[in-house]
Design a protein around this motif. Structure first.
Motif, PDB file in Angstrom:
ATOM      1  N   TYR A   1       1.955   3.872  -3.206  1.00  0.00           N
ATOM      2  CA  TYR A   1       1.819   5.329  -3.056  1.00  0.00           C
ATOM      3  C   TYR A   1       3.109   6.031  -3.452  1.00  0.00           C
ATOM      4  CZ  TYR A   1       0.668   9.835  -0.998  1.00  0.00           C
ATOM      5  OH  TYR A   1       0.426  11.173  -0.810  1.00  0.00           O
TER       6      TYR A   1
ATOM      7  N   ARG B   1      -7.948   0.792   6.064  1.00  0.00           N
ATOM      8  CA  ARG B   1      -8.945  -0.119   5.490  1.00  0.00           C
ATOM      9  C   ARG B   1      -8.386  -1.541   5.430  1.00  0.00           C
ATOM     10  NH1 ARG B   1     -13.796  -2.052   5.311  1.00  0.00           N
ATOM     11  NH2 ARG B   1     -14.499  -2.733   3.265  1.00  0.00           N
ATOM     12  N   TRP B   2      -7.138  -1.675   5.025  1.00  0.00           N
ATOM     13  CA  TRP B   2      -6.521  -3.002   4.981  1.00  0.00           C
ATOM     14  C   TRP B   2      -6.471  -3.607   6.386  1.00  0.00           C
ATOM     15  CZ3 TRP B   2      -5.849  -6.898   2.037  1.00  0.00           C
ATOM     16  CH2 TRP B   2      -4.939  -7.905   2.366  1.00  0.00           C
TER      17      TRP B   2
ATOM     18  N   ASP C   1     -13.335  -3.156  -2.620  1.00  0.00           N
ATOM     19  CA  ASP C   1     -12.013  -3.082  -1.992  1.00  0.00           C
ATOM     20  C   ASP C   1     -11.196  -4.332  -2.301  1.00  0.00           C
ATOM     21  OD1 ASP C   1     -12.641  -0.616  -0.964  1.00  0.00           O
ATOM     22  OD2 ASP C   1     -13.135  -1.357   1.027  1.00  0.00           O
TER      23      ASP C   1
ATOM     24  N   TRP D   1      -6.298   3.965   3.022  1.00  0.00           N
ATOM     25  CA  TRP D   1      -6.197   2.614   2.468  1.00  0.00           C
ATOM     26  C   TRP D   1      -5.505   1.678   3.468  1.00  0.00           C
ATOM     27  CZ3 TRP D   1      -9.118   0.729  -1.011  1.00  0.00           C
ATOM     28  CH2 TRP D   1      -9.548   1.475  -2.110  1.00  0.00           C
TER      29      TRP D   1
ATOM     30  N   ASP E   1      -9.848  -3.836  -5.634  1.00  0.00           N
ATOM     31  CA  ASP E   1      -8.833  -2.777  -5.633  1.00  0.00           C
ATOM     32  C   ASP E   1      -7.500  -3.261  -5.055  1.00  0.00           C
ATOM     33  OD1 ASP E   1     -10.270  -0.782  -6.901  1.00  0.00           O
ATOM     34  OD2 ASP E   1     -11.102   0.008  -5.036  1.00  0.00           O
ATOM     35  N   PHE E   2      -7.538  -4.042  -3.983  1.00  0.00           N
ATOM     36  CA  PHE E   2      -6.279  -4.542  -3.422  1.00  0.00           C
ATOM     37  C   PHE E   2      -5.611  -5.546  -4.365  1.00  0.00           C
ATOM     38  CE2 PHE E   2      -7.993  -3.040   0.777  1.00  0.00           C
ATOM     39  CZ  PHE E   2      -6.986  -2.125   1.011  1.00  0.00           C
TER      40      PHE E   2
ATOM     41  N   VAL F   1       0.845  -1.196   0.000  1.00  0.00           N
ATOM     42  CA  VAL F   1       0.000   0.000   0.000  1.00  0.00           C
ATOM     43  C   VAL F   1       0.881   1.247   0.000  1.00  0.00           C
ATOM     44  CG1 VAL F   1      -1.734   1.308   1.301  1.00  0.00           C
ATOM     45  CG2 VAL F   1      -1.918  -1.187   1.131  1.00  0.00           C
TER      46      VAL F   1
ATOM     47  N   CYS G   1      -3.504   7.473   1.111  1.00  0.00           N
ATOM     48  CA  CYS G   1      -2.731   6.287   1.479  1.00  0.00           C
ATOM     49  C   CYS G   1      -3.015   5.808   2.913  1.00  0.00           C
ATOM     50  CB  CYS G   1      -1.241   6.560   1.264  1.00  0.00           C
ATOM     51  SG  CYS G   1      -0.197   5.138   1.613  1.00  0.00           S
TER      52      CYS G   1
ATOM     53  N   ARG H   1      -8.982   7.424  -2.245  1.00  0.00           N
ATOM     54  CA  ARG H   1      -8.691   7.421  -0.806  1.00  0.00           C
ATOM     55  C   ARG H   1      -7.220   7.734  -0.618  1.00  0.00           C
ATOM     56  NH1 ARG H   1     -11.359   1.663   1.076  1.00  0.00           N
ATOM     57  NH2 ARG H   1     -13.538   2.215   0.770  1.00  0.00           N
TER      58      ARG H   1
ATOM     59  N   PHE I   1      -6.661   4.870  -7.661  1.00  0.00           N
ATOM     60  CA  PHE I   1      -6.657   4.266  -6.323  1.00  0.00           C
ATOM     61  C   PHE I   1      -6.360   5.306  -5.250  1.00  0.00           C
ATOM     62  CE2 PHE I   1      -4.440   1.729  -2.990  1.00  0.00           C
ATOM     63  CZ  PHE I   1      -5.403   0.772  -2.741  1.00  0.00           C
ATOM     64  N   TYR I   2      -5.278   6.063  -5.422  1.00  0.00           N
ATOM     65  CA  TYR I   2      -4.881   7.025  -4.390  1.00  0.00           C
ATOM     66  C   TYR I   2      -5.628   8.350  -4.498  1.00  0.00           C
ATOM     67  CZ  TYR I   2      -1.340   3.645  -3.196  1.00  0.00           C
ATOM     68  OH  TYR I   2      -0.703   2.483  -2.803  1.00  0.00           O
TER      69      TYR I   2
END
Length: 197
Positions: free
Chosen positions: A78, A147-148, A173, A144, A176-177, A74, A141, A139, A135-136
């Motif tokens: 970024y 969230r993880w 999500d 995210w 996305d991951f 993650v 970094c 949300r 992605f960034y």
């Protein structure tokens, strides 16, 4: 659980190209290949939707360890998004889709399928920055990362009370991951050649 998971965040920040390179090398070469990470992320998400996870195939310790390792991606993603600008690859061939080492180990096409991007669109495979920007942008970094950590924590829950809206967000999500994993892998394969063996 909350205190333990939150300790992962500060340690995973990526601040230099050398650190980014080392982190990607550790993640995709030292630790495991792309197909391992795809299976591990899928297993974590399956535990989230199970009402009473049995942990027969993956122990809680394995999930926590893999979760901590993935959190690094993650932050590396970024860094790649903010600090690098590698060119797109209009017509990728094997050397721009799979690490040389993984290609050597998977000589049959059937064994390479798991190493190919499955979640990224064709445009995102050509230019993984298209996904990273989206992605960034959606949300930040740290959001995210939190969230993880929430997903990892949820994978240990005995009950799952996901409402239809929450389930849709969860599925988004999940994709996305997976896309983040594939985008960082493609950038590593294409632009970090020195340790890419």
């Amino acid at each position: 659980m909350d205190d333990y998971l939150n300790t992962f965040e500060g340690d995973r920040v990526c601040e230099s190209l050398e650190e980014c390179h080392g982190g990607l090398y550790h993640f995709f070469c030292d630790f495991a290949n792309l197909s391992y990470w795809k299976r591990k992320i899928s297993a974590i998400f399956e535990y989230v939707v199970q009402e009473n996870p049995s942990f027969t195939s993956h122990s809680p310790g394995t999930i926590l360890y893999a979760g901590a390792e993935f959190l690094r991606i993650v932050y590396i993603g970024y860094f790649l998004y903010r600090e690098t600008n590698f060119p797109a690859c209009p017509a990728p061939h094997w050397d721009e889709l799979i690490l040389k080492r993984d290609k050597k180990n998977a000589t049959l096409f059937i064994n390479r399928i798991d190493l190919l991007p499955r979640f990224l669109s064709q445009e995102q495979i050509i230019d993984p920055y298209l996904f990273l920007k989206d992605f960034y942008y959606r949300r930040k970094c740290p959001v995210w990362a939190r969230r993880w950590n929430e997903i990892i924590e949820e994978s240990f829950s005995d009950i799952t009370c996901l409402e239809p809206d929450a389930l849709q967000e969860f599925q988004d999500d999940f994709q996305d991951f997976h896309k983040l994993l594939e985008a960082t892998y493609l950038l590593y394969v294409r632009h970090f050649k020195l340790k890419n063996t």
